[in-house]
Design a protein around this motif. Structure first.
Motif, mmCIF file in Angstrom:
data_model
loop_
_atom_site.group_PDB
_atom_site.id
_atom_site.type_symbol
_atom_site.label_atom_id
_atom_site.label_comp_id
_atom_site.label_asym_id
_atom_site.label_seq_id
_atom_site.Cartn_x
_atom_site.Cartn_y
_atom_site.Cartn_z
ATOM 1 N N SER A 123 -2.385 14.516 -13.599
ATOM 2 C CA SER A 123 -3.557 14.414 -14.773
ATOM 3 C C SER A 123 -4.781 13.937 -14.147
ATOM 4 O O SER A 123 -5.863 14.036 -14.830
ATOM 5 N N GLY A 124 -4.882 13.168 -12.956
ATOM 6 C CA GLY A 124 -5.969 12.302 -12.494
ATOM 7 C C GLY A 124 -6.325 11.332 -13.067
ATOM 8 O O GLY A 124 -7.361 10.543 -12.730
ATOM 9 N N ILE A 125 -5.591 10.846 -14.015
ATOM 10 C CA ILE A 125 -5.750 9.532 -14.631
ATOM 11 C C ILE A 125 -5.582 8.421 -13.720
ATOM 12 O O ILE A 125 -4.397 8.564 -12.963
ATOM 13 N N ASP A 126 -6.158 7.218 -13.618
ATOM 14 C CA ASP A 126 -5.816 6.320 -12.704
ATOM 15 C C ASP A 126 -4.652 5.347 -13.111
ATOM 16 O O ASP A 126 -4.631 5.363 -14.261
ATOM 17 N N PRO A 127 -3.826 5.316 -12.117
ATOM 18 C CA PRO A 127 -2.555 4.729 -12.542
ATOM 19 C C PRO A 127 -2.625 3.286 -13.405
ATOM 20 O O PRO A 127 -1.501 2.770 -13.824
ATOM 21 N N ARG A 184 -1.710 -0.311 -8.825
ATOM 22 C CA ARG A 184 -1.672 1.013 -8.294
ATOM 23 C C ARG A 184 -0.502 1.402 -6.932
ATOM 24 O O ARG A 184 -0.082 2.245 -6.474
ATOM 25 N N ARG A 185 -0.077 -0.297 -6.552
ATOM 26 C CA ARG A 185 0.849 -0.213 -5.589
ATOM 27 C C ARG A 185 2.158 0.544 -5.998
ATOM 28 O O ARG A 185 3.100 0.854 -5.142
ATOM 29 N N VAL A 186 2.350 -0.045 -7.149
ATOM 30 C CA VAL A 186 3.702 0.295 -7.797
ATOM 31 C C VAL A 186 3.988 1.541 -8.676
ATOM 32 O O VAL A 186 4.942 2.141 -9.058
ATOM 33 N N VAL A 187 2.869 2.113 -9.319
ATOM 34 C CA VAL A 187 2.676 3.330 -10.314
ATOM 35 C C VAL A 187 2.098 4.438 -9.390
ATOM 36 O O VAL A 187 0.866 4.254 -9.014
#
Length: 340
Positions: A209-213, A201-204
């Motif tokens: 879309s609301g989809i978790d990175p 999550r820190r880099v994406v």
């Protein structure tokens, strides 16, 4: 035999919600006296439905020891309820379908169904390490053998990690994710799902879309750990050989990588491939050959809006099915008459 409210065949008995149940049964069309394979037993939803739909037999396959234990319990309960054993559980990867059935004395079946991907039980059990929704050990092994997801993220090279996330997770930021993982593991081992998800999550960045990175990278890692795509290719090829005349293959997939394999295999089996040049050697023979199979679904069938609303996990599901032709009757050729 119809299932009553107390029957082990009650598909709602354990709270497991099978995806596209109605469409699967319609495509598989179980019949009395038939023998069917549930290639991904999981929570047993399809197996229960097949056994409830017709007085038939099922051989259910799973490599997950927990799923096998659930299956054995269901087989015992069903035998006690009906007084006969219509269900047998076979433990192993579905890519070894032929060997598992051969060892069980089965050479041909009337139908096979696969529900690909991760079962609800695996996703909901934090200790299995498939999901980042709850923290747990970074495992992801369906069969609980071989290298775990933690082994992969802590020991595989940065380039190979990037390939895993890009090819299996379809993550466009794969190199960035791999670099972040290598930097993090240089400080301390990555051992939990929460740790890995936080790194990703820190880099994406998130999107609309609301989809978790972390979703795509987790998918890619899981597919790699379990060699899922190769297993699917092997299982479909073996299924085509195992189907008896009139037998049907039904597959429910959940992402484009799976569906692409299923679509290509079924189109090849039914002769729906680009025609050869009429100038190519053997073109007339290949063009006139009658395929052994026909598609039951001209395109992938999707869940209804009502099902997608009731069961969000079904939203990405796609169903494809085919049938093996019954052999055509050979014309009777009269014996030639001879004159003396």
């Amino acid at each position: 035999m119809a299932a009553d409210a107390r029957s082990p065949l009650d598909t709602a008995a354990d709270g497991h919600v099978p995806v596209m149940m109605g469409e699967v049964l319609e495509s598989l069309a179980p019949r009395a006296g038939g023998l069917y394979v549930d290639g991904t037993f999981g929570g047993g939803g399809y197996t229960r439905a097949i056994l409830a739909a017709a007085h038939c037999g099922v051989r259910a396959i799973d490599r997950d020891p927990d799923a096998v234990a659930r299956g054995v319990a269901l087989a015992d309960a069903l035998a006690g309820h009906e007084g006969e054993r219509r269900l047998e559980i076979l433990q192993g990867p579905f890519g070894t379908l032929s060997d598992l059935l051969h060892d069980a004395g089965v050479s041909a079946v009337d139908g096979i169904v696969f529900d690909l991907g991760v079962s609800s039980f695996q996703l909901d059990e934090a200790e299995r390490g498939f999901s980042f929704r709850a923290d747990g050990p970074l495992d992801m092994r369906m069969g609980r053998d071989g290298p775990s997801a933690a082994d992969v993220v802590n020991h595989v090279s940065e380039a190979e990690l990037a390939d895993i996330f890009y090819h299996y997770g379809e993550e466009r930021k794969a190199r960035r994710v791999a670099s972040a993982i290598v930097a993090a593991r240089g400080e301390s081992p990555i051992t939990t799902t929460a740790q890995l998800a936080a790194i990703i999550r820190r880099v994406v960045p998130g999107d609309r879309s609301g989809i978790d990175p972390a979703t795509r990278s987790f998918q890619g890692l899981r597919i790699h750990v379990n060699d899922e795509l190769a297993q699917i290719e092997q299982a479909i090829a073996q299924s085509l050989d195992l189907l008896a005349p009139g037998g049907r293959l039904v597959v429910v997939s959940f992402h484009s990588l799976e569906d692409r394999i299923i679509k290509r295999a079924m189109q090849g089996a039914t002769g729906r491939v680009p025609g050869p040049s009429r100038h190519a050697p053997g073109a007339m023979t290949s063009a006139s050959a009658r395929p052994e199979f026909s598609l039951l679904t001209s395109r992938a069938v999707r869940p209804t809006q009502d099902e997608a609303r009731r069961n969000p996990r079904s939203r990405s599901a796609r169903l494809r099915a085919l049938e093996r032709h019954a052999p055509a009757a050979r014309p009777v050729v009269p014996a030639p008459e001879y004159r003396s």
